[in-house]
Design a protein around this motif. Structure first.
Motif, mmCIF file in Angstrom:
data_model
loop_
_atom_site.group_PDB
_atom_site.id
_atom_site.type_symbol
_atom_site.label_atom_id
_atom_site.label_comp_id
_atom_site.label_asym_id
_atom_site.label_seq_id
_atom_site.Cartn_x
_atom_site.Cartn_y
_atom_site.Cartn_z
ATOM 1 N N PHE A 79 88.602 33.996 53.421
ATOM 2 C CA PHE A 79 87.588 34.609 52.552
ATOM 3 C C PHE A 79 88.191 35.457 51.444
ATOM 4 O O PHE A 79 87.552 35.677 50.425
ATOM 5 C CB PHE A 79 86.551 35.400 53.360
ATOM 6 C CG PHE A 79 87.119 36.282 54.428
ATOM 7 C CD1 PHE A 79 87.858 37.400 54.114
ATOM 8 C CD2 PHE A 79 86.892 35.990 55.769
ATOM 9 C CE1 PHE A 79 88.375 38.209 55.102
ATOM 10 C CE2 PHE A 79 87.400 36.802 56.772
ATOM 11 C CZ PHE A 79 88.150 37.918 56.439
ATOM 12 N N GLU A 135 94.484 26.151 47.239
ATOM 13 C CA GLU A 135 93.192 25.693 46.713
ATOM 14 C C GLU A 135 93.149 25.800 45.191
ATOM 15 O O GLU A 135 92.744 24.858 44.505
ATOM 16 C CB GLU A 135 92.062 26.515 47.346
ATOM 17 C CG GLU A 135 90.678 26.069 46.925
ATOM 18 C CD GLU A 135 89.586 26.579 47.861
ATOM 19 O OE1 GLU A 135 89.868 26.833 49.059
ATOM 20 O OE2 GLU A 135 88.435 26.723 47.412
ATOM 21 N N GLN A 189 83.731 23.900 47.409
ATOM 22 C CA GLN A 189 82.475 24.219 48.088
ATOM 23 C C GLN A 189 82.293 23.219 49.226
ATOM 24 O O GLN A 189 82.983 22.201 49.289
ATOM 25 C CB GLN A 189 81.288 24.100 47.113
ATOM 26 C CG GLN A 189 81.384 24.964 45.866
ATOM 27 C CD GLN A 189 81.084 26.442 46.121
ATOM 28 O OE1 GLN A 189 80.713 26.839 47.229
ATOM 29 N NE2 GLN A 189 81.267 27.270 45.109
ATOM 30 N N GLY A 190 81.345 23.515 50.102
ATOM 31 C CA GLY A 190 81.079 22.583 51.196
ATOM 32 C C GLY A 190 80.418 21.307 50.703
ATOM 33 O O GLY A 190 80.787 20.196 51.094
ATOM 34 N N TYR A 236 87.995 34.063 47.229
ATOM 35 C CA TYR A 236 87.011 32.990 47.092
ATOM 36 C C TYR A 236 85.659 33.322 47.729
ATOM 37 O O TYR A 236 84.686 32.621 47.492
ATOM 38 C CB TYR A 236 87.555 31.678 47.662
ATOM 39 C CG TYR A 236 88.371 30.879 46.663
ATOM 40 C CD1 TYR A 236 87.842 30.528 45.426
ATOM 41 C CD2 TYR A 236 89.661 30.456 46.959
ATOM 42 C CE1 TYR A 236 88.577 29.784 44.506
ATOM 43 C CE2 TYR A 236 90.402 29.707 46.051
ATOM 44 C CZ TYR A 236 89.855 29.373 44.826
ATOM 45 O OH TYR A 236 90.578 28.632 43.924
ATOM 46 N N ARG A 237 85.603 34.381 48.525
ATOM 47 C CA ARG A 237 84.290 34.691 49.101
ATOM 48 C C ARG A 237 83.256 35.003 48.029
ATOM 49 O O ARG A 237 82.063 34.836 48.248
ATOM 50 C CB ARG A 237 84.392 35.840 50.096
ATOM 51 C CG ARG A 237 84.647 37.211 49.471
ATOM 52 C CD ARG A 237 84.640 38.288 50.551
ATOM 53 N NE ARG A 237 84.731 39.628 49.994
ATOM 54 C CZ ARG A 237 85.859 40.227 49.655
ATOM 55 N NH1 ARG A 237 87.008 39.598 49.821
ATOM 56 N NH2 ARG A 237 85.862 41.448 49.172
ATOM 57 N N GLN A 273 81.153 31.656 46.616
ATOM 58 C CA GLN A 273 80.412 30.738 47.489
ATOM 59 C C GLN A 273 79.329 31.459 48.291
ATOM 60 O O GLN A 273 79.291 32.684 48.324
ATOM 61 C CB GLN A 273 81.381 30.046 48.441
ATOM 62 C CG GLN A 273 82.155 31.041 49.315
ATOM 63 C CD GLN A 273 83.027 30.381 50.356
ATOM 64 O OE1 GLN A 273 83.407 29.225 50.215
ATOM 65 N NE2 GLN A 273 83.325 31.094 51.419
ATOM 66 N N ARG A 331 85.673 30.473 55.368
ATOM 67 C CA ARG A 331 86.026 29.169 54.796
ATOM 68 C C ARG A 331 87.310 28.671 55.431
ATOM 69 O O ARG A 331 88.225 29.442 55.719
ATOM 70 C CB ARG A 331 86.167 29.270 53.280
ATOM 71 C CG ARG A 331 87.142 30.298 52.780
ATOM 72 C CD ARG A 331 86.801 30.835 51.382
ATOM 73 N NE ARG A 331 86.298 29.837 50.471
ATOM 74 C CZ ARG A 331 87.062 28.981 49.779
ATOM 75 N NH1 ARG A 331 88.369 29.040 49.886
ATOM 76 N NH2 ARG A 331 86.514 28.081 48.977
ATOM 77 N N ARG A 332 87.378 27.354 55.664
ATOM 78 C CA ARG A 332 88.564 26.741 56.254
ATOM 79 C C ARG A 332 89.618 26.444 55.181
ATOM 80 O O ARG A 332 89.361 26.552 53.997
ATOM 81 C CB ARG A 332 88.161 25.436 56.959
ATOM 82 C CG ARG A 332 87.367 25.673 58.245
ATOM 83 C CD ARG A 332 86.865 24.362 58.833
ATOM 84 N NE ARG A 332 85.983 23.714 57.891
ATOM 85 C CZ ARG A 332 86.037 22.437 57.556
ATOM 86 N NH1 ARG A 332 86.934 21.654 58.112
ATOM 87 N NH2 ARG A 332 85.202 21.931 56.687
ATOM 88 N N ARG A 383 90.728 24.009 53.454
ATOM 89 C CA ARG A 383 90.374 22.637 53.116
ATOM 90 C C ARG A 383 91.295 22.006 52.078
ATOM 91 O O ARG A 383 91.376 20.785 51.973
ATOM 92 C CB ARG A 383 88.922 22.592 52.625
ATOM 93 C CG ARG A 383 87.932 22.917 53.750
ATOM 94 C CD ARG A 383 86.503 22.974 53.238
ATOM 95 N NE ARG A 383 86.294 24.125 52.385
ATOM 96 C CZ ARG A 383 85.103 24.652 52.111
ATOM 97 N NH1 ARG A 383 84.012 24.126 52.630
ATOM 98 N NH2 ARG A 383 84.998 25.697 51.324
ATOM 99 N N THR A 443 78.037 29.289 58.821
ATOM 100 C CA THR A 443 78.414 30.685 59.004
ATOM 101 C C THR A 443 77.162 31.523 59.254
ATOM 102 O O THR A 443 76.044 31.087 58.975
ATOM 103 C CB THR A 443 79.089 31.247 57.728
ATOM 104 O OG1 THR A 443 78.151 31.123 56.644
ATOM 105 C CG2 THR A 443 80.355 30.501 57.366
ATOM 106 N N ASP A 494 83.941 25.479 61.667
ATOM 107 C CA ASP A 494 82.778 26.317 61.602
ATOM 108 C C ASP A 494 81.742 25.873 62.612
ATOM 109 O O ASP A 494 81.473 24.693 62.770
ATOM 110 C CB ASP A 494 82.197 26.309 60.180
ATOM 111 C CG ASP A 494 81.979 24.899 59.654
ATOM 112 O OD1 ASP A 494 82.571 23.954 60.193
ATOM 113 O OD2 ASP A 494 81.187 24.719 58.717
#
Lengths: 480, 480
Positions: free
Chosen positions: A103, A115, A145-146, A346-347, A350, A355-356, A358, B147, B310
């Motif tokens: 985060f 990232e 983003q997801g 990055y928190r 979003q 966050r993973r 990714r 989350t 998650d």
């Protein structure tokens, strides 16, 4: 389960995964189960005592697989593709083991930094204007983003926050609620349902702009609505353009729309969830022309760029717009470097906090395929779609319902919607291939999306034979 | 990379993961890197040609690991735990391979159905009131969110939608914007920053209720604010109670607050992100008393229940409240069974459209540990926190700043905030253990959260020795 057992079971699982994917076309693509099938197959409560891994493992085939829609089967042509590649799966194993929650920069610097750099790599592959890259001192930047739904929502909320501040700067007496009640956002009438939903979430008025006969929003259509809305006192502030709509992969005319949005100070977000991956090929890059007018841009490498879900890439021209919309700084999330201006937390970019890691998936996939490998993958799918299109066009009973630009073919039997609904029902009931429909200009249309990594010409030919055969049966039953 | 190479590389990765986790305490828990460290270690652009796996693999240690904060090190005591277990990692490998996107029942029935049943399993483990379970014909049910932030936002938006409809039913002339401008939501002044952020996203007024000397919201404090707000014409509609706050793991008094919310027709959401896992133990279940008054409840098995991120579990008493808030039905997402009332289309329950097969992780973990194994895990962490608390209490220079109920100990040197800030800085700069601070009643406090699965008594003892030693050094430097 200790590390020693994990070594053994993990290797068995690697083989199971490889077996599953190597033999996936032998499985029926769409399951036969009825709603509620699973509940009776397993106990009503979690076990008190630990079970053996053997018992868990054998239930994969008994309980899970009978109810799986096999998205990676070469007989799956529904929705849009979702990515699945071996390098991405390896990276996800590593991601799970590191298991950091990125985060903030300090919560795991590598997670944030890889990232940022991966989004620069990807941005360069797409030839995005430099404004969108983080570089070392840029004002823009990218974030994972997801999903595209979240990217649209974030862009909409950032635009809302920006316009409110802008208006309040000139009119400090106007309340936020009053301003919000006057705001209006726009998208194509072909835009994904998640765009309208973003408006609902943000409590914002959202209007659909009518499209032309190619299902594309044109500049004059937007201009007309803007004038009408301004005349009634509304404040246009956001336009979501779509490049590659879900129904038919249509493209809004961003080169016309962008200058209008810029002139009218309307945030332009571009949603290219599916089509975006293709822009890494020079021959498809012109589809992204006009990007220079956009404030934010998003597409899903987890759809068509071999990076497993979830990985939705989003860029903004001005990151302070997005960060400023939601910044919260509780003490337990503060760290030494955050005021330095050098780091990204990055928190703030979003909806979720956690966050993973990714970006590992992007890194593994891009390096293991190389740009050329990824381009070849896109071209192969487009080629397969063109092949299917030719088969449809060669059959006088059918018609193509929209231009085939990338990997989606929209087609239908010449005739009534009812006829096509029946055809689709028979196709899906036969369980050999799986398709979903769409509606285009009032017509019920079948969508054939090239989806799986393992789809080859023979599968497309087989799918067409099957469709053609079912169509013949259906047409023979009709009275002449 | 083909399946054959994946078999080989996957097994190597399993060993790498096992090695990493078995030897994690030998790695420095917090990295030494400076912001921007990573960019110079890798090329500026993605490669044109594919690279070998060897090259990618060796970069894990060269590029990634130097910048990782090791959340699963037994020397990591920051934030709250994030889960990491071998069964969850095996399930995630399977999830990646199946790679379905479970937005609707039809998109992969097993994905939806296992989730519904796993949330029932988990609900029973927590002894949730039956209203919250899906059962076979219940009105409630559970869902996996990404989350807790998303769960809070979903609850807030569902409550917003419900109150607007309710008021418009009596006053059809009132506009949605007008009603929204009068709404007010509440949370504890100790609530997580994501709660306030949810208000920002939803464009809703959000007020903080002051807490008592245990950092707990009491009934009278809420009642007082409600009366004041109703008197000024505002419409209270949502209260987010926290069980286990982030700063100090405090518990709002839900048994007092619940009846007030029910009487005042205010949606009560309970956020137990961290503490919720402990409620599977009978001795901690009383902390959840009052749940029967709640409309929605959420906690994160991905924090403390061994299910990798998650996996945030959320239940609602009345699923039509949540579904009704955002339902969108484009043709390309329709399927035969959706009108039957028998199926769940989870896309209506969440912000994103796409979703992974996350319930596999729950299934694997619960079966491989059993309820007893999970309870033992919780109790072990609470025991370690109590052990640390005793060490602090035995040292006259320190004080405990909040009741130690679960796995978090809030403590500080008796003295100024500056003194404690310096102590924390020295602890983190020494890189032996990692902690973050919080603020409690104006005081700067150190948080010691038992986090890693592999934390043992010896690590806690070692951490305390280290803290105590650094404190001695610091205090010796001070003028008397």
């Amino acid at each position: 389960m200790d590390a020693a057992e994990f070594r053994r079971r993990g290797k068995e699982m690697v083989d199971y995964v490889a077996d599953y994917l190597e033999n996936i076309e032998k499985r029926q693509v769409y399951p036969d189960v009825e709603p509620g099938y699973l509940r009776s197959l397993i106990p009503e409560e979690a076990p008190e005592e630990a079970e053996s891994y053997e018992d868990v493992f054998k239930d994969i085939e008994r309980v899970i697989m009978p109810g799986v829609t096999h998205w990676h089967s070469p007989y799956f042509y529904a929705y849009f593709p979702t990515a699945n590649s071996f390098p991405a799966m390896l990276a996800d194993m590593l991601c799970g083991a590191i298991g950091c929650i990125g985060f903030s920069w300090a919560a795991s610097p590598a997670c944030t930094e890889l990232e940022t750099v991966m989004l620069d790599w990807l941005g360069k592959m797409l030839k995005l204007p430099e404004d969108f890259l983080a570089g070392t001192e840029g004002r823009g930047g990218g974030v994972i983003q997801g999903t595209a739904s979240e990217a649209t929502l974030i862009a909409l909320l950032a635009a809302r926050s920006k316009i409110v501040k802008l208006i309040q700067a000139d009119h400090p007496d106007r309340s936020e609620t009053h301003i919000i009640s006057k705001l209006v956002a726009y998208s194509s009438d072909q835009a994904h349902s998640s765009v309208e939903r973003a408006g609902l979430i943000g409590g914002l008025r959202m209007k659909k702009i009518p499209t032309d006969n190619k299902f594309s929003v044109r500049g004059d259509a937007l201009q007309k609505v803007l004038e009408e809305d301004r005349a009634t006192g509304l404040i246009p502030f956001f336009f979501c353009a779509t490049l590659g709509t879900t129904p038919s992969c249509a493209f809004d005319c961003v080169t016309e729309l962008g200058p209008i949005c810029n002139a009218e100070k309307i945030w332009m977000h571009i949603d290219a969830a599916y089509a975006g991956s293709a822009f890494i090929c020079p021959e498809f890059r012109p589809l992204l022309n006009g990007i220079e007018f956009a404030d934010s841009f998003n597409f899903n490498p987890h759809k068509w760029l071999l990076v497993n879900f979830d990985c939705s890439a989003m860029w903004v021209k001005n990151r302070s717009d997005i960060i400023g919309a939601f910044k919260m700084e509780p003490l337990y999330l503060k760290h030494d470097h955050q005021e330095s201006g050098l780091v990204t937390d990055y928190r703030h970019w979003q909806i979720p906090l956690g966050r993973r890691f990714r970006s590992l998936k992007i890194w593994f996939v891009f390096r293991m395929y190389g740009l050329k490998g990824l381009q070849a993958y896109i071209r192969k799918h487009v080629g397969l779609a063109k092949e299917f299109e030719s088969l449809v066009r060669a059959d006088q009973r059918f018609e193509i319902s929209a231009d085939v630009v990338l990997g989606l073919v929209c087609f239908r039997l010449k005739g009534s919607n009812e006829l096509n609904e029946t055809l689709l029902k028979r196709i899906n009931n036969a369980r050999k291939i799986h398709l979903v429909p769409c509606q285009l200009a009032g017509k019920f249309v079948l969508r054939f999306a090239v989806c799986a990594r393992t789809t080859e010409s023979r599968h497309v030919q087989e799918a067409w034979c099957h469709i053609s055969h079912l169509a013949s049966e259906l047409l023979q039953e009709l009275p002449h």
